[in-house]
Write a protein that holds these residues in place. Structure first.
Motif, PDB file in Angstrom:
ATOM      1  N   ASN A  47       0.793  -1.225   0.000  1.00 43.87           N
ATOM      2  CA  ASN A  47       0.000   0.000   0.000  1.00 43.87           C
ATOM      3  C   ASN A  47       0.828   1.279   0.000  1.00 43.87           C
ATOM      4  N   ILE A  48       2.153   1.150   0.110  1.00 42.72           N
ATOM      5  CA  ILE A  48       3.019   2.330   0.229  1.00 42.72           C
ATOM      6  C   ILE A  48       3.953   2.437  -0.972  1.00 42.72           C
ATOM      7  N   ASN A  49       4.071   3.652  -1.519  1.00 43.77           N
ATOM      8  CA  ASN A  49       4.987   3.899  -2.628  1.00 43.77           C
ATOM      9  C   ASN A  49       6.137   4.836  -2.248  1.00 43.77           C
ATOM     10  N   TYR A  50       6.026   5.512  -1.113  1.00 45.78           N
ATOM     11  CA  TYR A  50       7.068   6.433  -0.661  1.00 45.78           C
ATOM     12  C   TYR A  50       7.871   5.786   0.469  1.00 45.78           C
ATOM     13  N   TYR A  51       9.189   5.790   0.324  1.00 47.25           N
ATOM     14  CA  TYR A  51      10.036   5.124   1.310  1.00 47.25           C
ATOM     15  C   TYR A  51      11.258   5.966   1.672  1.00 47.25           C
ATOM     16  N   ILE A  52      11.663   5.822   2.919  1.00 43.07           N
ATOM     17  CA  ILE A  52      12.929   6.378   3.409  1.00 43.07           C
ATOM     18  C   ILE A  52      13.780   5.166   3.768  1.00 43.07           C
ATOM     19  N   VAL A  53      14.912   4.997   3.099  1.00 46.15           N
ATOM     20  CA  VAL A  53      15.659   3.753   3.222  1.00 46.15           C
ATOM     21  C   VAL A  53      17.132   4.015   3.501  1.00 46.15           C
TER      22      VAL A  53
ATOM     23  N   LEU B  38      12.035   6.566  -3.522  1.00 52.46           N
ATOM     24  CA  LEU B  38      12.884   6.246  -2.380  1.00 52.46           C
ATOM     25  C   LEU B  38      13.846   7.393  -2.064  1.00 52.46           C
ATOM     26  N   GLU B  39      13.931   7.740  -0.791  1.00 52.83           N
ATOM     27  CA  GLU B  39      14.912   8.715  -0.305  1.00 52.83           C
ATOM     28  C   GLU B  39      15.910   7.972   0.575  1.00 52.83           C
ATOM     29  N   SER B  40      17.191   8.282   0.437  1.00 50.35           N
ATOM     30  CA  SER B  40      18.229   7.598   1.201  1.00 50.35           C
ATOM     31  C   SER B  40      18.539   8.334   2.499  1.00 50.35           C
ATOM     32  N   LEU B  41      18.525   7.584   3.603  1.00 55.21           N
ATOM     33  CA  LEU B  41      18.866   8.127   4.912  1.00 55.21           C
ATOM     34  C   LEU B  41      19.990   7.287   5.497  1.00 55.21           C
ATOM     35  N   ASN B  42      21.194   7.839   5.470  1.00 50.01           N
ATOM     36  CA  ASN B  42      22.362   7.145   6.000  1.00 50.01           C
ATOM     37  C   ASN B  42      23.381   8.190   6.459  1.00 50.01           C
ATOM     38  N   LYS B  43      24.595   7.762   6.721  1.00 47.20           N
ATOM     39  CA  LYS B  43      25.593   8.678   7.269  1.00 47.20           C
ATOM     40  C   LYS B  43      25.994   9.778   6.290  1.00 47.20           C
TER      41      LYS B  43
ATOM     42  N   GLY C  76       7.029   4.709   4.279  1.00 46.88           N
ATOM     43  CA  GLY C  76       7.644   3.597   4.993  1.00 46.88           C
ATOM     44  C   GLY C  76       9.126   3.838   5.228  1.00 46.88           C
ATOM     45  N   VAL C  77       9.617   3.452   6.392  1.00 44.78           N
ATOM     46  CA  VAL C  77      11.046   3.518   6.709  1.00 44.78           C
ATOM     47  C   VAL C  77      11.594   2.099   6.728  1.00 44.78           C
ATOM     48  N   ILE C  78      12.647   1.854   5.954  1.00 48.00           N
ATOM     49  CA  ILE C  78      13.245   0.518   5.862  1.00 48.00           C
ATOM     50  C   ILE C  78      14.741   0.630   6.134  1.00 48.00           C
ATOM     51  N   SER C  79      15.244  -0.167   7.083  1.00 46.34           N
ATOM     52  CA  SER C  79      16.683  -0.183   7.366  1.00 46.34           C
ATOM     53  C   SER C  79      17.331  -1.366   6.638  1.00 46.34           C
ATOM     54  N   GLU C  80      18.638  -1.489   6.801  1.00 46.97           N
ATOM     55  CA  GLU C  80      19.360  -2.575   6.131  1.00 46.97           C
ATOM     56  C   GLU C  80      18.960  -3.941   6.661  1.00 46.97           C
ATOM     57  N   ALA C  81      18.727  -4.024   7.958  1.00 46.78           N
ATOM     58  CA  ALA C  81      18.355  -5.307   8.560  1.00 46.78           C
ATOM     59  C   ALA C  81      17.643  -5.048   9.884  1.00 46.78           C
ATOM     60  N   GLY C  82      16.589  -5.818  10.116  1.00 47.28           N
ATOM     61  CA  GLY C  82      15.899  -5.704  11.395  1.00 47.28           C
ATOM     62  C   GLY C  82      14.968  -4.519  11.487  1.00 47.28           C
ATOM     63  N   CYS C  83      14.889  -3.930  12.673  1.00 44.87           N
ATOM     64  CA  CYS C  83      13.889  -2.907  12.977  1.00 44.87           C
ATOM     65  C   CYS C  83      14.432  -1.490  12.791  1.00 44.87           C
ATOM     66  N   PRO C  84      13.744  -0.652  12.029  1.00 47.77           N
ATOM     67  CA  PRO C  84      14.172   0.738  11.865  1.00 47.77           C
ATOM     68  C   PRO C  84      14.182   1.479  13.195  1.00 47.77           C
ATOM     69  N   GLY C  85      15.141   2.376  13.344  1.00 46.32           N
ATOM     70  CA  GLY C  85      15.201   3.204  14.545  1.00 46.32           C
ATOM     71  C   GLY C  85      15.998   2.606  15.674  1.00 46.32           C
ATOM     72  N   ILE C  86      16.341   1.322  15.585  1.00 45.16           N
ATOM     73  CA  ILE C  86      17.144   0.661  16.620  1.00 45.16           C
ATOM     74  C   ILE C  86      18.540   0.437  16.060  1.00 45.16           C
ATOM     75  N   ALA C  87      19.526   1.152  16.615  1.00 49.87           N
ATOM     76  CA  ALA C  87      20.891   1.124  16.072  1.00 49.87           C
ATOM     77  C   ALA C  87      20.854   1.424  14.575  1.00 49.87           C
ATOM     78  N   ASP C  88      20.124   2.482  14.231  1.00 45.34           N
ATOM     79  CA  ASP C  88      19.786   2.730  12.834  1.00 45.34           C
ATOM     80  C   ASP C  88      19.477   4.219  12.662  1.00 45.34           C
ATOM     81  N   PRO C  89      19.884   4.824  11.537  1.00 44.11           N
ATOM     82  CA  PRO C  89      19.635   6.262  11.337  1.00 44.11           C
ATOM     83  C   PRO C  89      18.163   6.635  11.205  1.00 44.11           C
TER      84      PRO C  89
END
Length: 238
Positions: free
Chosen positions: A35-41, A65-70, A91-104
């Motif tokens: 259902n989502i087309n906009y992502y922060i990854v 997609l917008e990139s959120l990293n260092k 939607g926010v998607i990290s590299e692995a696991g849960c976004p926001g936990i040890a994650d930008p």
């Protein structure tokens, strides 16, 4: 501004490795992605691969997609939430696991709260919590410390400080390392802590090669395990 018309910010967990998404993720994750087309990854290439794997019929061409990293400029982060202000879910998607936990991803979540955008965390695997669950250590009082210092002397000092804190406060101390330095860190832990301080090593969590063991530092000296380039969580309990 009428915040009831805002879209929501969904925190979408991913797998911890190359296993099938629906083996470890609930159906709600698949439904959100459909259902989502906009992502922060964190990484566009791996995020697209994950989205395609969990929803093969979804059009990649429709994704924004917008990139959120260092490397992301801090002033750019608020602009990533513009679709929410226009009524679209993001939607926010990290590299692995849960976004926001040890994650930008935590940075954009903080801004979402400031803008009165509803934040929706979805259920998924957290290597930190799964390791703690399986460690046998204190799950009521624990701390995640991220990465230890790279410098040898500073790392030893940090390990001794965490061991003392664990003993004084009965607190499990959780930390991670860059995968190619895992073996070096385990060797350092074994040498630095008291022989009867317990160390939990949890690697490749949820994967077929998963290994989780809790032993004293003295017992670890007789073990021969290769942690090189394997995602690993370390926990100590004095």
């Amino acid at each position: 501004m009428d915040t009831t018309t805002f879209g929501k910010l969904y925190l979408i967990p991913t797998t911890l490795g190359e296993n099938e998404p629906l083996e470890v993720l609930p159906l709600s994750v698949k439904q959100a992605i459909e259902n989502i087309n906009y992502y922060i990854v964190e990484n566009e290439k791996t995020a697209r691969r994950f989205i395609k794997k969990i929803s093969s019929k979804k059009s990649q061409g429709d994704l924004i997609l917008e990139s959120l990293n260092k490397f992301t400029e801090p002033e750019m982060i608020p602009t990533f939430l513009q679709p929410c202000l226009e009524g679209h879910d993001v939607g926010v998607i990290s590299e692995a696991g849960c976004p926001g936990i040890a994650d930008p991803g935590a940075d954009v979540v903080s801004i979402a709260h400031e803008k009165n955008i509803r934040v929706v965390p979805l259920v998924g695997p957290s290597s930190i919590l799964l390791a703690l669950m399986a460690s046998g250590f204190n799950g009521q009082n624990f701390a995640f410390n991220g990465y230890l210092p790279i410098d040898n002397s500073e790392r030893r000092s940090a390990i001794k400080r965490l061991e003392k804190l664990s003993k004084d406060a009965d607190q499990s101390q959780v930390f991670i390392e860059t995968p190619y330095r895992n073996d070096k860190l385990l060797a350092e832990l074994i040498k630095t802590v008291h022989p009867f301080t317990k160390i939990c090593v949890a690697c490749d969590i949820t994967l077929p090669t998963e290994f989780i063991a809790t032993k004293t530092a003295k017992q670890w000296t007789t073990e021969n395990i290769d942690l090189h380039k394997r995602p690993t969580i370390f926990i100590i309990q004095a």
